[in-house]
Design an enzyme around this catalytic site. Sequence first.
Site, PDB file in Angstrom:
ATOM      1  N   LYS A 172      -1.239  47.116 -29.076  1.00  0.00           N
ATOM      2  CA  LYS A 172      -0.156  46.256 -29.573  1.00  0.00           C
ATOM      3  C   LYS A 172      -0.667  44.810 -29.509  1.00  0.00           C
ATOM      4  CE  LYS A 172       3.513  43.654 -29.610  1.00  0.00           C
ATOM      5  NZ  LYS A 172       2.922  42.448 -30.176  1.00  0.00           N
ATOM      6  N   GLU A 202      -3.792  39.894 -17.008  1.00  0.00           N
ATOM      7  CA  GLU A 202      -4.573  38.654 -16.970  1.00  0.00           C
ATOM      8  C   GLU A 202      -3.713  37.593 -17.639  1.00  0.00           C
ATOM      9  OE1 GLU A 202      -7.180  37.508 -15.597  1.00  0.00           O
ATOM     10  OE2 GLU A 202      -7.846  39.398 -14.721  1.00  0.00           O
ATOM     11  N   CYS A 235      -7.677  30.587 -22.189  1.00  0.00           N
ATOM     12  CA  CYS A 235      -7.094  30.737 -20.846  1.00  0.00           C
ATOM     13  C   CYS A 235      -7.952  30.001 -19.831  1.00  0.00           C
ATOM     14  CB  CYS A 235      -6.948  32.203 -20.486  1.00  0.00           C
ATOM     15  SG  CYS A 235      -8.455  33.132 -20.750  1.00  0.00           S
ATOM     16  N   GLU A 242       0.888  25.305 -17.499  1.00  0.00           N
ATOM     17  CA  GLU A 242      -0.097  25.568 -18.553  1.00  0.00           C
ATOM     18  C   GLU A 242       0.439  25.008 -19.874  1.00  0.00           C
ATOM     19  OE1 GLU A 242      -0.670  29.599 -20.112  1.00  0.00           O
ATOM     20  OE2 GLU A 242      -2.813  29.344 -19.763  1.00  0.00           O
TER      21      GLU A 242
HETATM   22  P1  NDP Z   1       2.434  36.194 -24.731  1.00  0.00           P
HETATM   23  O1  NDP Z   1       2.655  36.534 -23.301  1.00  0.00           O
HETATM   24  O2  NDP Z   1       3.520  35.517 -25.451  1.00  0.00           O
HETATM   25  O3  NDP Z   1       2.117  37.529 -25.577  1.00  0.00           O
HETATM   26  C1  NDP Z   1       1.060  38.402 -25.235  1.00  0.00           C
HETATM   27  C2  NDP Z   1       1.335  39.769 -25.856  1.00  0.00           C
HETATM   28  O4  NDP Z   1       2.473  40.357 -25.227  1.00  0.00           O
HETATM   29  C3  NDP Z   1       1.654  39.723 -27.345  1.00  0.00           C
HETATM   30  O5  NDP Z   1       1.122  40.862 -27.973  1.00  0.00           O
HETATM   31  C4  NDP Z   1       3.181  39.783 -27.348  1.00  0.00           C
HETATM   32  O6  NDP Z   1       3.733  40.238 -28.562  1.00  0.00           O
HETATM   33  C5  NDP Z   1       3.397  40.777 -26.239  1.00  0.00           C
HETATM   34  N1  NDP Z   1       4.752  40.765 -25.674  1.00  0.00           N
HETATM   35  C6  NDP Z   1       5.646  39.748 -25.657  1.00  0.00           C
HETATM   36  N2  NDP Z   1       6.783  40.144 -25.039  1.00  0.00           N
HETATM   37  C7  NDP Z   1       6.595  41.442 -24.677  1.00  0.00           C
HETATM   38  C8  NDP Z   1       7.410  42.403 -24.014  1.00  0.00           C
HETATM   39  N3  NDP Z   1       8.639  42.103 -23.598  1.00  0.00           N
HETATM   40  N4  NDP Z   1       6.902  43.641 -23.813  1.00  0.00           N
HETATM   41  C9  NDP Z   1       5.656  43.966 -24.216  1.00  0.00           C
HETATM   42  N5  NDP Z   1       4.847  43.089 -24.860  1.00  0.00           N
HETATM   43  C10 NDP Z   1       5.297  41.836 -25.078  1.00  0.00           C
HETATM   44  O7  NDP Z   1       1.068  35.364 -24.770  1.00  0.00           O
HETATM   45  P2  NDP Z   1       0.384  34.622 -26.010  1.00  0.00           P
HETATM   46  O8  NDP Z   1       0.097  35.610 -27.093  1.00  0.00           O
HETATM   47  O9  NDP Z   1       1.183  33.412 -26.337  1.00  0.00           O
HETATM   48  O10 NDP Z   1      -1.035  34.188 -25.390  1.00  0.00           O
HETATM   49  C11 NDP Z   1      -1.255  33.028 -24.679  1.00  0.00           C
HETATM   50  C12 NDP Z   1      -1.291  33.296 -23.188  1.00  0.00           C
HETATM   51  O11 NDP Z   1      -2.308  34.234 -22.887  1.00  0.00           O
HETATM   52  C13 NDP Z   1      -1.626  32.077 -22.359  1.00  0.00           C
HETATM   53  O12 NDP Z   1      -0.752  31.993 -21.252  1.00  0.00           O
HETATM   54  C14 NDP Z   1      -3.048  32.337 -21.880  1.00  0.00           C
HETATM   55  O13 NDP Z   1      -3.389  31.691 -20.679  1.00  0.00           O
HETATM   56  C15 NDP Z   1      -3.031  33.808 -21.733  1.00  0.00           C
HETATM   57  N6  NDP Z   1      -4.399  34.348 -21.746  1.00  0.00           N
HETATM   58  C16 NDP Z   1      -4.960  34.756 -20.561  1.00  0.00           C
HETATM   59  C17 NDP Z   1      -6.273  35.214 -20.515  1.00  0.00           C
HETATM   60  C18 NDP Z   1      -6.879  35.673 -19.226  1.00  0.00           C
HETATM   61  O14 NDP Z   1      -7.879  36.379 -19.288  1.00  0.00           O
HETATM   62  N7  NDP Z   1      -6.350  35.308 -18.076  1.00  0.00           N
HETATM   63  C19 NDP Z   1      -7.095  35.261 -21.729  1.00  0.00           C
HETATM   64  C20 NDP Z   1      -6.410  34.806 -22.920  1.00  0.00           C
HETATM   65  C21 NDP Z   1      -5.106  34.375 -22.913  1.00  0.00           C
HETATM   66  P3  NDP Z   1       4.254  39.176 -29.672  1.00  0.00           P
HETATM   67  O15 NDP Z   1       3.064  38.470 -30.161  1.00  0.00           O
HETATM   68  O16 NDP Z   1       4.872  40.039 -30.682  1.00  0.00           O
HETATM   69  O17 NDP Z   1       5.223  38.262 -28.959  1.00  0.00           O
END
Ligand code: NDP
Length: 492
Positions: A174, A249, A283, A384
């Site tokens: 997903k 993560e 990130c 962040e």
């Molecule tokens: P989000 O948390 O908004 O979304 C991540 C994923 O989760 C998307 O596919 C999203 O779908 C999905 N999602 C959202 N709500 C739900 C739910 N209730 N149940 C299941 N899945 C859900 O993050 P972003 O996409 O905005 O990414 C940015 C973030 O990722 C930053 O905080 C960054 O730091 C972190 N990150 C961390 C890394 C690490 O290794 N520590 C590496 C890269 C990024 P949808 O898009 O449809 O909302």
Amino acid sequence: MTTYQNFIGGEWIKSCASKSAPNVNPANTDDVIGDIPLATREEARRAVEAAAEAFAKWRSTPAPTRGRIVAQAARLLETNKEELAQTLTREEGKTIAESRGELQRSINVAEFCAGESRRLTGETIPSELPLNFAYTIKQPLGVVACVTPWNFPVAIPVWKIAPALVAGNTVVFKPATLTPGTATRIVELFEEAGIPPGVLNLILGSGSEAGEEIINHPAVKAVSFTGSNGVGIRLYEQASRRGAKVQCEMGGKNPVIVLEDCDIDLAVESTVQGAFGSTGQRCTATSRAVVVNQIADEFVQRIAKRAQSMRIGAGVDPQTEMGPSVDENQFKTVLQYIDVGREDGATMVCGGERVTGDGFDKGYFVRPTLFDHVTPDMRIAREEIFGPVLSVLRVKDFDEAMQVANDSEYGLSSSIFSNDASRIFRFVDDIETGMTHINSPTTGGEAHIPFGGIKGTGIGDREQGSTALDFYTDLKVVYVDYTGRKREGNLY
Ligand code: NDP
């Protein structure tokens, strides 16, 4: 214009969703790349069921055979590298050089995981009893959900899907709704590589509907999530409550410590790269520079000069050094944080506004922004931002720098610029991050090296490297007794 489809049980299936979202180029919002029907809960369930059905056969496929398919996917990623890099830049906005870099990382990860298929070994352990020994085997978990963000929409899916498949799991993928094009191409390439029907499934849908349906499905035995803390913690609570294995993560607030004895040219160039590379949407991006007073004026002035000279534009132009924020939400969040920084009393040194004119009005461009005299209690030092905003926190010495750098709920990455071995190794011992860098930016990683954070950033096993398969396997312990007699010692 493309209408994206789900991939369920080995078939590309048009969604019957009533809701959809556009896939828009963040450098030019007139460029609408495609339409994403947002998968229904029923479609999400079907994907999980298809994965559950495919599990028994995939589990019994020899690991090196599974690895060969992943190796073939790596070769296809290589063959299609340029096309995928262009797709990535168009839908996510990063520069084309950054996209090519991300593609190479993905290829490396897939190659590494394919090799791991021949090393899916356990250990043999001598017993305290004569004519006895024990050994361990690693076994797959079942259906695994891979939930991924938009900021590395090729690399992160590959570093979850490849080890999950090599370990013998089936996958429901997903991806973030903002990056359906790259997600679709990844799955197409795994399909072309020979992944059997049902072993890898793709659901394009909103997190709050399709995503929730997947992670709450009882057949999903494990969830590997990368994304924000808000979503990650909620997902962790839900999935772990029903006993599923969860790996999260999440966010970062990565500090760089700059000491007076450093190579200042290197410190400036690396901090600019870490803070503004990928538009600050990594990130591991550098968001706090903790600088000793002695060199703070020079450091701030040189960072500002370099930031102001950065060439901003559409990532597709090879001259561009920094692209746009990914979408309107992220763009507004960045501008709001800039306001918060000003209101909280930080000194704005440069940037702090959107880029306008010359076609920039059609994209989500924010100038690289530098705040000085930021104090640890300010929101821009704690939260962040995920944009091109760097905060300088001035400190009197190394000890205060360590205390300020560690004053964060996050613990992903960090770095130090110094030539003093003693302070460097004290930093390595005491910095509270999962990864750290010496005289290089907070960003970056390699396919064969574990990746991940501690404190509020990471939950569960590390991804990639020697730890890549840990999350995706259960360990079974086997006791072997070849005495042929009833046990006499060791009755506990
Ligand atoms: P989000 O948390 O908004 O979304 C991540 C994923 O989760 C998307 O596919 C999203 O779908 C999905 N999602 C959202 N709500 C739900 C739910 N209730 N149940 C299941 N899945 C859900 O993050 P972003 O996409 O905005 O990414 C940015 C973030 O990722 C930053 O905080 C960054 O730091 C972190 N990150 C961390 C890394 C690490 O290794 N520590 C590496 C890269 C990024 P949808 O898009 O449809 O909302």
